[in-house]
Scaffold this motif. Structure first.
Motif, mmCIF file in Angstrom:
data_model
loop_
_atom_site.group_PDB
_atom_site.id
_atom_site.type_symbol
_atom_site.label_atom_id
_atom_site.label_comp_id
_atom_site.label_asym_id
_atom_site.label_seq_id
_atom_site.Cartn_x
_atom_site.Cartn_y
_atom_site.Cartn_z
ATOM 1 N N UNK A 147 -46.536 -26.186 -3.001
ATOM 2 C CA UNK A 147 -47.467 -26.239 -2.200
ATOM 3 C C UNK A 147 -48.173 -27.782 -2.125
ATOM 4 N N UNK A 148 -48.675 -28.179 -3.239
ATOM 5 C CA UNK A 148 -49.094 -29.581 -3.334
ATOM 6 C C UNK A 148 -48.434 -30.548 -2.815
ATOM 7 N N UNK A 149 -47.025 -30.387 -2.599
ATOM 8 C CA UNK A 149 -46.119 -31.542 -2.017
ATOM 9 C C UNK A 149 -45.999 -31.437 -0.539
ATOM 10 N N UNK A 170 -43.093 -46.563 -14.585
ATOM 11 C CA UNK A 170 -41.894 -47.190 -14.254
ATOM 12 C C UNK A 170 -40.945 -46.199 -13.631
ATOM 13 N N UNK A 171 -40.902 -45.007 -14.201
ATOM 14 C CA UNK A 171 -40.256 -44.030 -13.486
ATOM 15 C C UNK A 171 -40.654 -43.630 -11.937
ATOM 16 N N UNK A 172 -41.961 -43.555 -11.656
ATOM 17 C CA UNK A 172 -42.417 -43.311 -10.467
ATOM 18 C C UNK A 172 -42.475 -44.370 -9.549
ATOM 19 N N UNK A 190 -51.406 -36.800 -8.856
ATOM 20 C CA UNK A 190 -52.218 -35.768 -9.030
ATOM 21 C C UNK A 190 -52.123 -34.826 -10.114
ATOM 22 N N UNK A 191 -50.709 -34.413 -10.449
ATOM 23 C CA UNK A 191 -50.318 -33.630 -11.191
ATOM 24 C C UNK A 191 -49.671 -34.146 -12.436
ATOM 25 N N UNK A 192 -50.058 -34.447 -13.634
ATOM 26 C CA UNK A 192 -49.608 -35.070 -14.629
ATOM 27 C C UNK A 192 -48.221 -34.778 -15.060
ATOM 28 N N UNK A 193 -47.245 -35.696 -15.465
ATOM 29 C CA UNK A 193 -45.964 -35.298 -15.358
ATOM 30 C C UNK A 193 -45.578 -34.354 -16.616
ATOM 31 N N UNK A 194 -46.725 -34.623 -17.667
ATOM 32 C CA UNK A 194 -46.388 -33.874 -19.039
ATOM 33 C C UNK A 194 -47.028 -32.480 -18.728
ATOM 34 N N UNK A 195 -47.554 -32.085 -17.432
ATOM 35 C CA UNK A 195 -48.012 -30.849 -17.558
ATOM 36 C C UNK A 195 -46.877 -29.870 -16.903
ATOM 37 N N UNK A 216 -44.712 -40.223 -5.760
ATOM 38 C CA UNK A 216 -45.740 -41.106 -6.523
ATOM 39 C C UNK A 216 -46.892 -40.374 -6.528
ATOM 40 N N UNK A 217 -47.349 -39.836 -4.998
ATOM 41 C CA UNK A 217 -48.877 -39.138 -5.037
ATOM 42 C C UNK A 217 -48.780 -37.885 -5.731
#
Length: 501
Positions: free
Chosen positions: A107-109, A399-401, A436-441, A431-432
């Motif tokens: 939903x955040x996307x 780098x990944x994003x 907002x949502x850390x990738x390690x979460x 990217x956005x």
């Protein structure tokens, strides 16, 4: 015959009062003790003319019986088969699609979370277009609101400044936007995210109309290309996107004098990308110009819209004059009448296929959720592979994003899964999203496979490839879908093993 001119203003003198008009002459003399009638002449010709004028006004209104017949406004309520199909669809979404949607924060996307009220809601018809092209007049005509207290206000100037949602109700009443958003039983609660300024521009109207038992109509403010007038105090394009995502049919209305395409209209066409099958273009007020000029206007409309519609087959264009009065003389009224009936049949087809459209909408939503989950899983795997024990997490993440193609994130999904490249979202959106949502979460998809039960990915794939297509097939064959205890919420009655049966 023209209407009798209105009486001229009263003229006063110290002794007499005159009321003058072409048909009435009354002379009153003022005396100290009262009014003395000197002369009164009211020709019967005036009364006869007024009666004849009223009959002429009634004859100017167009017959609406074909609207009732074509739209089958007196049709019965949805039957048990429809209710069973709706319950099965709701269960498939809740058990197979929504869990993965929540885990990876879809939903955040996309800013589109499907609620139970939206699944069970009636088909929505959305009216879009420049100002003063006849959107409100067309709604008045479809619902038979002309010369009634419920008639939507129309005029040559921009008159509709609110998003007006017209719904069915036991009695006519107006509902404020704040109340609509606060009511969880309706499908408008998610509109609160656009702020209080927008809710003040949202209004709902309930009325006991037969057609509204089968469909909900949304009238929108006219598109104004003047940049100064675009400062509406709320995100207009985002609000339009909310209604576009939920509309079953989109009427894009033009008239022969407003064919220019500006920035706001161009933005709206970009928002309707992938929704071309729901768009119907209407060239309204076609009886205001002669047939030869109408052909030129029709070609100019296609020329203006061609760069904005990225489809091989252009949308259907209906040419007529959709309002309650008779067509202008010396126009192709037979053609306009056939176009009008064709549009009504198109609308009725959407209403009849409302459940199939809901199933297709949920399946399309499920495909997007699945693609999103696969992409997040690939981002997470790449992040942990490249970070290792001694890597800098922030540098690896950037780098990944910034350059996902360098790590074959999108290409690897196309190679290993049956995902179409046309269903892949824009890499910039992630990217956005990860900002907002850390990738390690997030955890990989493999971590969402319980010891008992199927993996979340397997559930959504079964819903997309088996359950939802099977539901469409059963509805098309006229069979009510079989409901399990998962669908109905039933519970098995516990048995007493010590009791003799």
């Amino acid at each position: 015959m023209s209407l009798p001119p209105s009486p001229r203003p009263l003229t006063f003198s110290p002794w007499c009062i005159y009321i003058a008009c072409p048909h009435v002459t009354v002379l009153l003399a003022a005396e100290m003790k009262g009014l003395l009638l000197i002369c009164c002449s009211v020709p019967l010709l005036f009364l006869a003319a007024a009666e004849e004028e009223g009959k002429m006004l009634v004859s100017l209104l167009r017959d609406r019986s074909h609207i009732e017949d074509t739209l089958q406004a007196a049709a019965d309520q949805p039957n048990d088969k429809y209710q069973a199909g709706l319950k099965k669809l709701r269960n498939i979404y809740q058990t197979s699609i929504k869990p993965l949607e929540k885990v990876y924060k879809y939903n955040e996307l996309r800013q589109h979370e499907i609620s139970d009220a939206e699944i069970s809601s009636k088909p929505m018809v959305l009216f879009l277009g420049p100002w003063s092209v006849g959107k409100s007049s067309m709604i008045n005509y479809l619902l038979g609101l002309q010369d009634t207290p419920q008639e939507l206000y129309t005029g040559a100037e921009p008159t509709t400044s609110e998003f007006t949602v017209i719904m069915h109700g036991e009695k006519t009443r107006t509902i404020e936007g704040i109340v609509m958003a606060a009511d969880s039983s309706r499908s408008f609660s998610s509109l609160e995210k656009f702020g209080q300024n927008f809710l003040e521009k949202l209004v709902g109207i309930e009325m006991p109309q037969k057609l509204l038992e089968r469909v909900t109509i949304v009238d929108t403010p006219g598109i104004i290309e003047n940049r100064k007038q675009q400062e509406r105090g709320y995100p207009f394009n985002d609000v339009c996107q909310w209604f576009i995502d939920r509309a079953d049919l989109i009427f894009l209305v033009f008239d022969p004098t407003k064919l220019d395409v500006g920035g706001e209209l161009e933005m709206m066409f970009r928002q309707m990308k992938s929704r071309e099958s729901q768009i119907r273009i209407i060239l309204n007020k076609a009886d205001s110009i002669v047939p030869q000029d109408l052909m030129r206007v029709y070609g100019a409309l296609f020329w203006s819209l061609a760069p904005l519609i990225n489809v091989t087959e252009p949308p259907r264009v209906y040419v007529s004059s959709f309002w309650p009065y008779q067509y202008a003389p010396d126009t192709s009224w037979e053609l306009f009448k056939r176009e009008e009936i064709s549009l009504l049949e198109d609308l009725n087809q959407v209403i009849e296929n409302r459940l199939e459209n809901k199933i297709a909408l949920i399946r399309q939503h499920g495909i997007r959720v699945r693609v999103h989950a696969l992409l997040v899983d690939r981002y997470v795997q790449t992040f942990y592979e490249k970070t290792g024990y001694f890597g800098d997490p922030e540098l690896v993440f950037k780098e990944i994003v910034d350059d996902p193609d360098r790590f074959y994130i999108f290409k690897s999904i196309l190679a290993k899964t049956n995902v179409s490249r046309f269903d892949l979202p824009d890499p910039e959106a992630y990217r956005d999203f990860f900002g907002v949502n850390p990738i390690n979460s997030f955890k990989p998809l493999s971590a969402h496979c319980p010891f008992w039960g199927r993996c979340l990915l397997n559930k959504i794939e079964a819903a997309i490839t088996e359950e939802l297509p099977g539901l469409i097939s059963s509805m098309a064959a006229g069979r009510a879908p079989s409901l399990s205890c998962e669908d109905t919420g039933c519970q098995e009655e516990p048995k007493n093993r010590y009791r003799r049966h």
